[in-house]
Design an enzyme around this catalytic site. Structure first.
Site, short mmCIF file in Angstrom:
data_model
loop_
_atom_site.label_atom_id
_atom_site.label_comp_id
_atom_site.label_asym_id
_atom_site.label_seq_id
_atom_site.Cartn_x
_atom_site.Cartn_y
_atom_site.Cartn_z
N HIS A 303 0.83 -1.20 0.00
CA HIS A 303 0.00 0.00 0.00
C HIS A 303 0.87 1.26 0.00
O HIS A 303 0.63 2.20 -0.78
CB HIS A 303 -0.91 -0.01 1.24
N GLU A 304 1.89 1.29 0.87
CA GLU A 304 2.77 2.46 0.94
C GLU A 304 3.51 2.68 -0.37
O GLU A 304 3.67 3.82 -0.83
CB GLU A 304 3.77 2.30 2.08
N HIS A 307 1.57 4.53 -2.97
CA HIS A 307 1.68 5.99 -2.91
C HIS A 307 2.87 6.47 -3.76
O HIS A 307 2.77 7.46 -4.48
CB HIS A 307 1.87 6.45 -1.46
N GLU A 386 -5.48 7.38 -0.81
CA GLU A 386 -5.47 6.16 0.01
C GLU A 386 -6.20 5.02 -0.70
O GLU A 386 -5.74 3.88 -0.72
CB GLU A 386 -6.10 6.42 1.38
N ASP A 390 -4.63 1.51 -1.97
CA ASP A 390 -5.23 0.21 -1.64
C ASP A 390 -5.47 -0.61 -2.91
O ASP A 390 -5.20 -1.82 -2.95
CB ASP A 390 -6.56 0.42 -0.91
#
Length: 465
Positions: A303-304, A307, A386, A390
Site C-alpha cells: 500500500h505504501e 503511494h 489512500e 489500496d
C-alpha cells in the site's frame, strides 16, 4: 517574471480596501477563530453519541470481539472529551491573547530584549526572533500540562503509554532545542529573503520554502529522528526478504530498510517511507512487526509503495506549492496596511512600518476559515490517494505477474483490522466529522472498497477464462 509581478500588482489593487476601509480586524479574527472552534466542537458532539453503540458495523462484526469493541469505544469517548475541552480551552487562551494585546506586548518585549544588547528597532530580524521566542514561551506554558495529561492519564488509562516522566521531559527539551536550532535560522532566512526581494518576494520565497522542505527531507531521518527513536536495520528474515523482493520488482529505489523502536513511547503501530526520488528508506514500527505476520506487513508496505508508484507525495507537494503561492500573493495587501496592525493594539510607530513577521502572523489568523475549508479539500484528496494505494496493493499481482501475490488485498484487509484492533481506532464515524478530520477513509469504507476491487478483479479473471 515581469508578467507574474504585474498580475500580483493587479491582485493587490483589488485588495486595496484592506488599507483604506475602516475594518475591525480584531473582531473578525475573534469571530473567525471562535467560529472554527465551535464548528469543530459541533463535529465532536455529532461524533460522541456513536461511541455509545454496543456493536461494530456489520462488515466488522466477525473481526472485533465484544471486549475489543468496548475498549475501542471507551478510548474514542475519552479522546473526544479531551479534544472538546482542550479545543475550547486553547481557543479561550488565544482569544484572551488577542483581546488583551499580547502580540503587541510580545513585540515590545522583543524590542526591549535586543535593546538590552545594544540593538535598535532597525534590526527587525533580531527583534522578530525575540518576538517569536516570547510568543513561544507564552503559548507553551499552558500546553505542557495538557500534553502531560494526554500522555500519563488518557494514553496510560488505555494501555498505550510507554513514556516515562524522564523521557517526557527529555523529549520536550529536545523538541524545544530543535525548534530553536532550526526554527530561528529558518525564520531569519525567511525574513531576509523577504526584505531582499522587495515587492517581488513571492517567487523567491517559494523557492526558499521548497529548498527548505527538501533539506528537511534529508536531515530529519538522519539528524532529528535519531534524537527521539532508534532506527536499526531490519533483521534478516522473512519480512526483510519479502520487502526487498517487493521493492526490487517495483523498481523502488530502496536504500535502507529500518525498524524503529516506536514501542519506546507508545504501542501504536505504523510504517512509512521517506527520502529523495533516487534514494528511499522504509521504516517499520517494531509494534507492527510484533503484532502482524510478515505477509500482512508486506501488504501494508505494498500500500505504501502504491503511494510512491502513483506519485502521491509529489502531487501533494505541488498542491501545497499552489496553496503557499496563494497565501503569499495576498499577503502584501495586509503588510502595507498600517490600520491592520492598529486594530491589534500595536502602536502608531510600529504600525506605520509593519514588521513582516507580525503582519504575516495576523494575516494567517484572518485566513483561519479559509484554511479550514482547504483542510477539508486536502482530506478529500488524501482519501482518494489512500483508495488508489489500496487498489494498487490489490492489483499488484497483475502489475508484477506474480500469482503468489493474488491474496494481497485479503492480507491488507487483515493487517488493517489488526492495526485498528491494537490501536483501538474508532469504528463508527460520523460522515461530516470524518470529512473534516480524517485524511484516510474509515476502516469500514476501506474494507468494502478492497472487497469490491477483489471482486471486480476476480470477475475479470473469470471472463478471460
Amino acid at each position: 517574471m515581469d508578467l507574474l509581478h504585474s498580475q500580483l500588482v493587479a491582485l493587490q489593487q483589488k485588495l486595496s480596501f484592506v488599507a483604506t476601509d475602516p475594518i475591525d480586524w480584531k473582531f473578525y479574527v475573534q469571530a473567525f477563530s471562535w467560529g472554527v472552534t465551535l464548528f469543530e466542537s459541533y463535529l465532536l458532539l455529532r461524533q460522541y453519541p456513536l461511541y455509545s453503540k454496543t456493536s461494530p458495523p456489520e462488515v466488522l462484526a466477525d473481526h472485533f470481539d465484544a471486549e475489543a469493541f468496548t475498549k475501542s469505544q471507551n478510548y474514542g469517548k475519552d479522546k473526544a472529551k479531551f479534544s472538546l475541552i482542550t479545543g475550547l480551552l486553547k481557543q479561550a487562551l488565544d482569544s484572551a491573547m488577542l483581546h488583551y494585546g499580547l502580540y503587541a506586548f510580545a513585540w515590545d518585549i522583543g524590542g526591549r530584549t535586543i535593546a538590552y544588547f545594544g540593538y535598535g528597532s532597525e534590526y527587525e530580524i533580531l527583534q522578530s526572533l525575540a518576538f517569536a521566542i516570547v510568543l513561544f514561551v507564552i503559548s507553551s506554558i499552558p500546553s505542557i500540562p495538557l500534553s502531560a495529561y494526554q500522555t500519563f492519564v488518557l494514553e496510560e488509562k488505555h494501555g498505550f503509554n510507554k513514556t516515562t516522566p524522564t523521557l517526557f521531559v527529555t523529549d520536550l527539551l529536545k523538541s524545544w532545542a530543535i525548534g530553536f536550532v532550526i526554527g530561528m535560522p529558518f525564520l531569519a532566512a525567511f525574513l531576509y529573503v523577504f526584505g531582499w526581494a522587495g515587492d517581488r518576494f513571492v517567487p523567491w520565497l517559494m523557492a526558499f520554502l521548497l529548498a527548505f522542505q527538501i533539506i528537511m527531507v534529508i536531515i530529519y531521518p538522519t539528524v532529528i529522528q535519531p534524537l527521539f527513536n532508534k532506527l536499526s536495520p531490519l533483521k534478516e528474515g522473512e519480512l526483510r526478504t519479502r520487502t526487498e523482493s517487493l521493492a526490487t520488482k517495483l523498481k523502488f529505489p530502496l536504500k535502507h530498510l529500518y525498524e524503529i523502536d516506536g514501542s519506546k513511547r507508545s504501542s501504536h503501530s505504523n510504517a512509512y517511507f521517506f527520502g529523495l526520488p533516487w534514494s528511499k528508506h522504509i521504516v517499520i514500527f517494531d509494534t507492527l512487526i510484533k503484532e502482524s505476520k510478515p505477509d500482512e506487513v508486506e501488504a501494508v508496505l505494498a500500500h505504501e509503495l502504491g503511494h510512491w508508484y502513483h506519485m502521491h507525495p509529489t502531487k501533494l507537494l505541488c498542491v501545497s506549492q499552489v496553496h503557499i503561492f496563494t497565501i503569499l500573493a495576498m499577503f502584501p495587501a495586509f503588510l502595507h496596511a498600517p490600520q491592520f496592525l492598529r486594530a491589534f493594539d500595536f502602536s502608531q510607530a510600529v504600525s506605520v512600518r509593519p514588521p513582516t513577521i507580525v503582519a504575516f502572523l495576523l494575516f494567517q489568523m484572518i485566513l483561519s476559515p479559509l484554511e479550514a475549508v482547504i483542510g477539508i479539500a486536502l482530506n478529500f484528496l488524501s482519501r482518494q490517494f489512500e483508495w488508489e494505494a489500496d487498489r494498487f496493493a490489490c492489483e499488484i499481482q497483475d502489475r508484477l505477474s506474480a500469482p503468489e501475490m493474488k491474496d494481497m488485498g485479503e492480507r491488507l484487509s487483515r493487517a488493517l483490522i489488526t492495526l485498528h484492533v491494537k490501536n483501538l481506532s474508532t469504528l463508527w464515524v460520523d460522515w461530516l466529522y470524518s470529512a473534516y478530520h480524517h485524511s484516510h477513509p474509515t476502516l469500514t469504507e476501506r474494507l468494502k472498497a478492497l472487497q469490491a476491487y477483489q471482486s471486480k478483479r476476480d470477475g475479470a479473471a473469470k471472463k478471460e477464462l
